[in-house]
Scaffold this motif. Sequence first.
Motif, PDB file in Angstrom:
ATOM      1  N   TYR A 116     -30.130 -48.591 -81.415  1.00 26.21           N
ATOM      2  CA  TYR A 116     -30.469 -48.173 -80.058  1.00 26.21           C
ATOM      3  C   TYR A 116     -29.276 -48.325 -79.137  1.00 26.21           C
ATOM      4  CZ  TYR A 116     -35.387 -48.287 -81.389  1.00 26.21           C
ATOM      5  OH  TYR A 116     -36.592 -48.049 -82.005  1.00 26.21           O
ATOM      6  N   LEU A 117     -29.182 -47.411 -78.189  1.00 27.82           N
ATOM      7  CA  LEU A 117     -28.169 -47.481 -77.145  1.00 27.82           C
ATOM      8  C   LEU A 117     -28.875 -47.504 -75.799  1.00 27.82           C
ATOM      9  CD1 LEU A 117     -25.142 -47.486 -76.499  1.00 27.82           C
ATOM     10  CD2 LEU A 117     -25.258 -44.982 -76.418  1.00 27.82           C
ATOM     11  N   TRP A 118     -28.497 -48.470 -74.979  1.00 26.65           N
ATOM     12  CA  TRP A 118     -29.067 -48.646 -73.648  1.00 26.65           C
ATOM     13  C   TRP A 118     -28.051 -48.245 -72.593  1.00 26.65           C
ATOM     14  CZ3 TRP A 118     -33.905 -50.893 -72.427  1.00 26.65           C
ATOM     15  CH2 TRP A 118     -34.642 -51.338 -73.532  1.00 26.65           C
ATOM     16  N   ALA A 119     -28.543 -47.798 -71.460  1.00 24.52           N
ATOM     17  CA  ALA A 119     -27.698 -47.505 -70.298  1.00 24.52           C
ATOM     18  C   ALA A 119     -28.554 -47.681 -69.058  1.00 24.52           C
ATOM     19  CB  ALA A 119     -27.162 -46.075 -70.358  1.00 24.52           C
ATOM     20  N   CYS A 120     -27.923 -48.056 -67.967  1.00 30.65           N
ATOM     21  CA  CYS A 120     -28.667 -48.153 -66.715  1.00 30.65           C
ATOM     22  C   CYS A 120     -27.849 -47.526 -65.591  1.00 30.65           C
ATOM     23  CB  CYS A 120     -29.059 -49.589 -66.389  1.00 30.65           C
ATOM     24  SG  CYS A 120     -27.752 -50.622 -65.794  1.00 30.65           S
ATOM     25  N   CYS A 121     -28.535 -47.194 -64.530  1.00 27.61           N
ATOM     26  CA  CYS A 121     -27.882 -46.642 -63.344  1.00 27.61           C
ATOM     27  C   CYS A 121     -28.685 -47.061 -62.119  1.00 27.61           C
ATOM     28  CB  CYS A 121     -27.785 -45.122 -63.427  1.00 27.61           C
ATOM     29  SG  CYS A 121     -29.370 -44.254 -63.462  1.00 27.61           S
ATOM     30  N   TYR A 122     -28.040 -46.984 -60.971  1.00 24.12           N
ATOM     31  CA  TYR A 122     -28.761 -47.237 -59.732  1.00 24.12           C
ATOM     32  C   TYR A 122     -29.781 -46.122 -59.530  1.00 24.12           C
ATOM     33  CZ  TYR A 122     -25.167 -50.649 -58.459  1.00 24.12           C
ATOM     34  OH  TYR A 122     -24.321 -51.726 -58.436  1.00 24.12           O
ATOM     35  N   LYS A 123     -30.934 -46.465 -59.008  1.00 19.76           N
ATOM     36  CA  LYS A 123     -31.995 -45.474 -58.792  1.00 19.76           C
ATOM     37  C   LYS A 123     -31.507 -44.323 -57.919  1.00 19.76           C
ATOM     38  CE  LYS A 123     -36.764 -44.922 -57.345  1.00 19.76           C
ATOM     39  NZ  LYS A 123     -37.967 -45.576 -56.838  1.00 19.76           N
ATOM     40  N   GLU A 124     -30.648 -44.619 -56.975  1.00 15.75           N
ATOM     41  CA  GLU A 124     -30.142 -43.575 -56.076  1.00 15.75           C
ATOM     42  C   GLU A 124     -29.123 -42.654 -56.753  1.00 15.75           C
ATOM     43  OE1 GLU A 124     -26.479 -45.635 -53.759  1.00 15.75           O
ATOM     44  OE2 GLU A 124     -28.444 -46.433 -53.298  1.00 15.75           O
ATOM     45  N   ASN A 125     -28.649 -43.017 -57.943  1.00 17.88           N
ATOM     46  CA  ASN A 125     -27.651 -42.216 -58.646  1.00 17.88           C
ATOM     47  C   ASN A 125     -28.358 -41.175 -59.516  1.00 17.88           C
ATOM     48  OD1 ASN A 125     -25.518 -41.187 -60.076  1.00 17.88           O
ATOM     49  ND2 ASN A 125     -24.612 -43.166 -60.559  1.00 17.88           N
ATOM     50  N   ILE A 126     -28.867 -40.165 -58.860  1.00 20.26           N
ATOM     51  CA  ILE A 126     -29.653 -39.119 -59.525  1.00 20.26           C
ATOM     52  C   ILE A 126     -28.830 -38.405 -60.592  1.00 20.26           C
ATOM     53  CG2 ILE A 126     -30.998 -36.992 -59.165  1.00 20.26           C
ATOM     54  CD1 ILE A 126     -32.233 -39.542 -57.924  1.00 20.26           C
ATOM     55  N   ALA A 127     -27.537 -38.200 -60.347  1.00 21.55           N
ATOM     56  CA  ALA A 127     -26.693 -37.499 -61.312  1.00 21.55           C
ATOM     57  C   ALA A 127     -26.642 -38.262 -62.639  1.00 21.55           C
ATOM     58  CB  ALA A 127     -25.290 -37.291 -60.751  1.00 21.55           C
ATOM     59  N   SER A 128     -26.467 -39.587 -62.586  1.00 23.88           N
ATOM     60  CA  SER A 128     -26.435 -40.373 -63.829  1.00 23.88           C
ATOM     61  C   SER A 128     -27.801 -40.395 -64.505  1.00 23.88           C
ATOM     62  CB  SER A 128     -25.959 -41.795 -63.551  1.00 23.88           C
ATOM     63  OG  SER A 128     -24.580 -41.808 -63.294  1.00 23.88           O
ATOM     64  N   GLU A 129     -28.852 -40.518 -63.708  1.00 19.43           N
ATOM     65  CA  GLU A 129     -30.197 -40.486 -64.286  1.00 19.43           C
ATOM     66  C   GLU A 129     -30.433 -39.168 -65.014  1.00 19.43           C
ATOM     67  OE1 GLU A 129     -34.929 -40.460 -63.035  1.00 19.43           O
ATOM     68  OE2 GLU A 129     -33.443 -40.942 -61.496  1.00 19.43           O
ATOM     69  N   ASN A 130     -30.090 -38.061 -64.373  1.00 16.84           N
ATOM     70  CA  ASN A 130     -30.274 -36.749 -65.000  1.00 16.84           C
ATOM     71  C   ASN A 130     -29.422 -36.604 -66.253  1.00 16.84           C
ATOM     72  OD1 ASN A 130     -32.125 -35.999 -63.048  1.00 16.84           O
ATOM     73  ND2 ASN A 130     -30.635 -34.890 -61.816  1.00 16.84           N
ATOM     74  N   LEU A 131     -28.203 -37.113 -66.210  1.00 14.27           N
ATOM     75  CA  LEU A 131     -27.323 -37.063 -67.368  1.00 14.27           C
ATOM     76  C   LEU A 131     -27.936 -37.809 -68.549  1.00 14.27           C
ATOM     77  CD1 LEU A 131     -24.477 -36.661 -68.763  1.00 14.27           C
ATOM     78  CD2 LEU A 131     -23.951 -38.901 -67.819  1.00 14.27           C
ATOM     79  N   LEU A 132     -28.405 -39.030 -68.298  1.00  8.84           N
ATOM     80  CA  LEU A 132     -28.993 -39.826 -69.374  1.00  8.84           C
ATOM     81  C   LEU A 132     -30.225 -39.138 -69.952  1.00  8.84           C
ATOM     82  CD1 LEU A 132     -28.529 -43.363 -67.800  1.00  8.84           C
ATOM     83  CD2 LEU A 132     -27.281 -42.403 -69.757  1.00  8.84           C
ATOM     84  N   ARG A 133     -31.061 -38.599 -69.099  1.00  7.12           N
ATOM     85  CA  ARG A 133     -32.255 -37.888 -69.583  1.00  7.12           C
ATOM     86  C   ARG A 133     -31.856 -36.655 -70.404  1.00  7.12           C
ATOM     87  NH1 ARG A 133     -37.012 -39.837 -67.401  1.00  7.12           N
ATOM     88  NH2 ARG A 133     -36.825 -41.085 -65.501  1.00  7.12           N
ATOM     89  N   LYS A 134     -30.842 -35.921 -69.935  1.00  5.96           N
ATOM     90  CA  LYS A 134     -30.381 -34.725 -70.642  1.00  5.96           C
ATOM     91  C   LYS A 134     -29.858 -35.073 -72.038  1.00  5.96           C
ATOM     92  CE  LYS A 134     -26.364 -32.669 -70.104  1.00  5.96           C
ATOM     93  NZ  LYS A 134     -25.181 -32.106 -69.495  1.00  5.96           N
ATOM     94  N   LEU A 135     -29.252 -36.241 -72.169  1.00  4.25           N
ATOM     95  CA  LEU A 135     -28.725 -36.681 -73.458  1.00  4.25           C
ATOM     96  C   LEU A 135     -29.810 -37.235 -74.383  1.00  4.25           C
ATOM     97  CD1 LEU A 135     -25.445 -38.388 -72.238  1.00  4.25           C
ATOM     98  CD2 LEU A 135     -25.619 -36.313 -73.635  1.00  4.25           C
ATOM     99  N   GLY A 136     -31.036 -37.355 -73.874  1.00  4.26           N
ATOM    100  CA  GLY A 136     -32.145 -37.818 -74.699  1.00  4.26           C
ATOM    101  C   GLY A 136     -32.542 -39.266 -74.483  1.00  4.26           C
TER     102      GLY A 136
END
Length: 162
Positions: A116-136
């Motif tokens: 497993y690979l984990w990553a986190c981002c600030y809730k306000e960082n929508i670009a990182s959230e979208n990136l992580l979701r796009k990557l699966g």
Amino acid sequence: IDGQITIKIFCPPIDFGGKLFVDIEAMRVADMLPVHTTIDESIQRIELWTKTDNHYAILLKETGNVIGYIVIKDFETDAHSKEIGFAIVSDYRKKGYISEAIRIIMCALKEQGVNYLWACCYKENIASENLLRKLGFEFQKSNIHKPAHDHVYETLEFRIRL
């Protein structure tokens, strides 16, 4: 994966282009404020990173300049998991470089037996959230983070099975 970037462990000499550690927005979302005001400060940071083997420069193949970084850490509660953090110079955002870098890291970690690979981002960082979701990556939970330099942030934690 053969693309526009190269990933290389931070080791001297590296032409870091001078932009990464002085980019206020990149350093804020990476929780690395205050930004550096001199090249010497950036060199000192990189020298600290060279003492470990978990900080990787993201270099643009075309120029050889560092446009970002990825850090890979052991995950606290699971020996078969890792956690990544990343930052990229604002000028290079939304061009696919971080996606490419994370995919390269995911392939390498899978070959090493990481589950497993984990990553986190600030809730306000929508670009990182979208990136992580796009990557699966899938959302797991939210937390509260209070860096010494700023206000309280809500963080979002994501995980992907490799």
